[in-house]
Scaffold this motif. Structure first.
Motif, PDB file in Angstrom:
ATOM      1  N   UNK A   1     -63.843  10.981 -44.829  1.00 22.16           N
ATOM      2  CA  UNK A   1     -62.592  11.142 -44.070  1.00 22.16           C
ATOM      3  C   UNK A   1     -61.452  11.688 -44.899  1.00 22.16           C
ATOM      4  N   UNK A   2     -61.706  11.931 -46.178  1.00 21.25           N
ATOM      5  CA  UNK A   2     -60.619  12.419 -47.043  1.00 21.25           C
ATOM      6  C   UNK A   2     -60.350  13.896 -46.779  1.00 21.25           C
ATOM      7  N   UNK A   3     -59.143  14.331 -47.172  1.00 23.38           N
ATOM      8  CA  UNK A   3     -58.796  15.744 -47.074  1.00 23.38           C
ATOM      9  C   UNK A   3     -59.425  16.485 -48.254  1.00 23.38           C
TER      10      UNK A   3
ATOM     11  N   UNK B   1     -57.388  17.523 -51.255  1.00 22.95           N
ATOM     12  CA  UNK B   1     -56.786  16.477 -52.085  1.00 22.95           C
ATOM     13  C   UNK B   1     -57.826  15.657 -52.835  1.00 22.95           C
TER      14      UNK B   1
ATOM     15  N   UNK C   1     -60.516  15.421 -56.286  1.00 24.31           N
ATOM     16  CA  UNK C   1     -60.614  15.935 -57.651  1.00 24.31           C
ATOM     17  C   UNK C   1     -61.527  17.166 -57.615  1.00 24.31           C
TER      18      UNK C   1
ATOM     19  N   UNK D   1     -65.216  16.428 -57.228  1.00 23.85           N
ATOM     20  CA  UNK D   1     -65.500  15.956 -55.870  1.00 23.85           C
ATOM     21  C   UNK D   1     -65.574  17.151 -54.911  1.00 23.85           C
TER      22      UNK D   1
END
Ligand SMILES: Nc1ncnc2c1ncn2[C@@H]1O[C@H](COP(=O)(O)OP(=O)(O)OP(=O)(O)O)[C@@H](O)[C@H]1O
Ligand SMILES: Nc1ncnc2c1ncn2[C@@H]1O[C@H](COP(=O)(O)OP(=O)(O)OP(=O)(O)O)[C@@H](O)[C@H]1O
Ligand SMILES: [Mg+2]
Ligand SMILES: [Mg+2]
Lengths: 287, 277
Positions: free
Chosen positions: B139-141, B144, B146, B149
């Motif tokens: 669910x992360x953007x 944004x 690393x 990642x």
């Protein structure tokens, strides 16, 4: 000559929309000694790039404090004056490149510092040379039309051209071929010697900084798990696997030799390692 | 579409010159890539690795010569979609690839463009995220994350395409040890299952895992062959601008000291067993 850079209980959290803040650094205390090469290493997401940007004064700690040369870095004036002494190479070169030509990109920093004419030309040429950029060939090209490795070296030249007393490099070896990587190691060693600069090398790969760094700061989930010297890493004082890292090949060979009872003076020098092995063979052949 | 045996990527007399460039980035490449094999592509900065990769998935069309994928000519505009369906690409700079507002949407982007059913896409996306180990980032953007990642997200995006070939342009360059192992093991398993992999890398350790090594120099193939043949001489490797394997460097030093280590020793364990023999 650089001065001592200190971080005291520094934390940094990124705001995440609609969610709890993400703590990327948690209570980091460390000092970068004048003229040392310090390696910051850790797994993906451990906070290395965040720490690099904090060290360069680009991200303000959400808690804790920083000092340079015994003075606290606080207030706008001190922060700006500190920033002028630091050069940061971003992990992603494209965050750094912006000008129409390679030459203008490298010249941007020193121009801002007031250099012009011949002095500027000399500074740009020397920085480009150190980064392995041939200005005759690439100077007039758009930095965005280069190969990735070329881009990264142009970004590096831009940082070196600032002639900073503290150099913070976020993964400077990624994407560089062997010759350019070796050149960079030589350049960084000389830069530290001649300029008295402090160099912070941020990397996920201990091998990159193995021959250069005096000390290794090992990050784990935003915390500082340990600060070690090479000999301590070789001895296995800390379990690197738990931090998502491994000893570099030279280090692993040195460790293997030490376990076989062979003394190793410098675990980053192939000649030293080979001599140690040769002596061992001779001793066992003689038996 | 032919069967798996005959499905190949072929470069014939390929030259490529970027618009307004003064010289060719690729100047005469003849290569053939089969499914079920892994190819490692090595070479100095600027030697043409990424250009070769971009030619293989049809993003660049040769200035001279031709690239065919499963018989389809990449110069034929109508075959573009079919080529991209079969050849998934992981770009060298993951930032260029991150466009969606969540990681799972990012991974779903490729399969969505293929027009697959939502339920099918969901399954592929979850599987791909699990395989590379980024489920907790779903669910992360993407912008944004690393850098490492992001690189894993890009790999998952290529897997979710379930292509016949993956062209991986230094897709492990920013991965930490565990993530790299995971991706390389995955590549190995997929290769055994019949996928073709073209992996650009600066790491000789990774090239050792390949079936065939291709070394580029100034836009031409300087060497091609089995890894042990191409990579075991430290001087040759160095002459091509590559980092020699540490063990081979020590072995050469030992030779100058009068100690001959048997040929074929390429890792530390083997070297230590020789020492203690
Ligand atoms: N702009 C951002 N917004 C929100 N979270 C972020 C942002 N940048 C990084 N993070 C998160 O902060 C943590 C630390 O990220 P950072 O980039 O410092 O890691 P890193 O050690 O440099 O990793 P890598 O080896 O992958 O480059 C990670 O969990 C990451 O997802
Ligand atoms: N968009 C572009 N426009 C013009 N020239 C380009 C462009 N992209 C790459 N080149 C040039 O083409 C040559 C080959 O570039 P390519 O990106 O294929 O190299 P590479 O082997 O992938 O290098 P690296 O290791 O740095 O990623 C280089 O000389 C480069 O400067
Ligand atoms: Mg980082
Ligand atoms: Mg490239």
């Amino acid at each position: 000559m650089a001065e001592r850079l200190t971080l005291e209980e520094v934390s940094y959290s990124y705001p995440l929309p609609g969610r709890e803040d993400l703590p990327a650094l948690d209570g980091i205390s460390l000092a970068v000694e004048p003229g040392e090469v310090l390696c910051v290493a850790g797994a993906n997401g451990s906070g290395k790039s965040t720490l690099a940007q904090v060290c360069a004064g680009l991200l303000a700690p959400t808690a804790g404090s920083m000092g340079y040369g015994g003075e606290k870095i606080e207030g706008r004036r001190r922060l700006l004056s500190f920033r002028r002494k630091v050069g940061l190479l971003f992990q992603n070169a494209e965050d750094q490149l912006f000008a129409d030509t390679v030459f203008e990109d490298v010249a941007f920093g020193p121009r801002n510092h007031g250099l012009k004419g011949e002095e500027l030309e000399t500074r740009v040429a020397s920085a480009a040379g150190h980064a392995g950029i041939d200005l005759d060939e690439l100077g007039g090209r758009s930095p965005f039309s280069l190969s990735e490795g070329e881009k990264r070296r142009v970004a590096l030249a831009g940082v070196l051209a600032l002639d900073p007393e503290v150099l913070v490099l976020d993964e400077p070896f990624i994407g560089l071929d062997f010759d350019n990587g070796e050149r960079l190691k030589g350049v960084l060693g000389a830069y530290r010697e001649e300029r008295g600069a402090s160099v912070v090398i941020v990397t996920h790969e201990l091998a990159d900084a193995w021959s250069l760094a005096d000390r290794f700061v090992l990050l784990d989930g935003g915390r500082c798990a340990a600060v070690e010297e090479k000999s301590e890493l070789v001895r296995g004082d800390i379990e690197l696997a738990g931090l998502g890292m491994r000893l570099p090949q030279w280090g692993a060979l040195a460790r293997g030799l030490i376990r076989c009872g062979v003394a190793v003076a410098d675990p980053s020098d192939p000649v030293v390692l080979a001599r140690a092995m040769a002596e061992r063979r001779r001793a066992s052949d003689g038996r | 579409m032919g069967d798996a045996d005959s499905f190949r990527m072929r470069m014939e007399g390929v030259r490529y010159r970027y618009p307004r460039a003064g010289s060719d980035a690729l100047s005469g490449i003849d290569l053939e890539f089969e499914q079920g094999r892994m190819y490692a592509v090595l070479g100095r900065n600027g030697s043409g690795k990424s250009t070769l990769a971009r030619c293989l998935n049809g993003l660049l069309v040769p200035t001279v010569g031709r690239v065919t994928v499963g018989g389809l000519d990449s110069a034929d505009g109508a075959s573009g979609l079919e080529i991209r369906r079969n050849v998934a690409m992981v770009f060298q700079n993951p930032d260029a690839q991150m466009i969606a507002s969540s990681v799972e949407e990012e991974v779903a982007f490729g399969p969505e463009n293929l027009g697959l059913e939502p339920a099918l896409i969901r399954g592929r996306v979850d599987r791909a995220m699990d395989l590379v180990g980024i489920r907790e980032l779903a669910r992360r953007q993407p912008r944004k994350l690393s850098q490492g990642q992001k690189q894993l997200v890009a790999v998952a995006g290529a897997l979710a395409m379930e292509p016949r070939f993956i062209v991986s342009d230094e897709s492990t360059s920013m991965l930490d040890h565990d993530a790299r192992e995971r991706v390389l093991e995955l590549f190995g398993r997929l290769r055994d299952d019949g996928l073709g992999i073209v992996h650009v890398t600066h790491f000789l350790e990774e090239a050792l895992l390949a079936d065939t090594v291709v070394i580029l120099e100034d836009g031409v193939v300087a060497d091609e062959g089995a890894p042990a043949d191409v990579l075991s001489s430290p001087d040759e490797v160095r002459g091509l601008g590559l980092r020699p394997l540490e063990v081979t460097v020590v072995i050469r030093e030992l030779a100058t000291l009068g100690h001959r280590v048997p040929a074929g020793v390429l890792d530390i364990e083997e070297l230590l067993s020789w020492l203690n023999a």
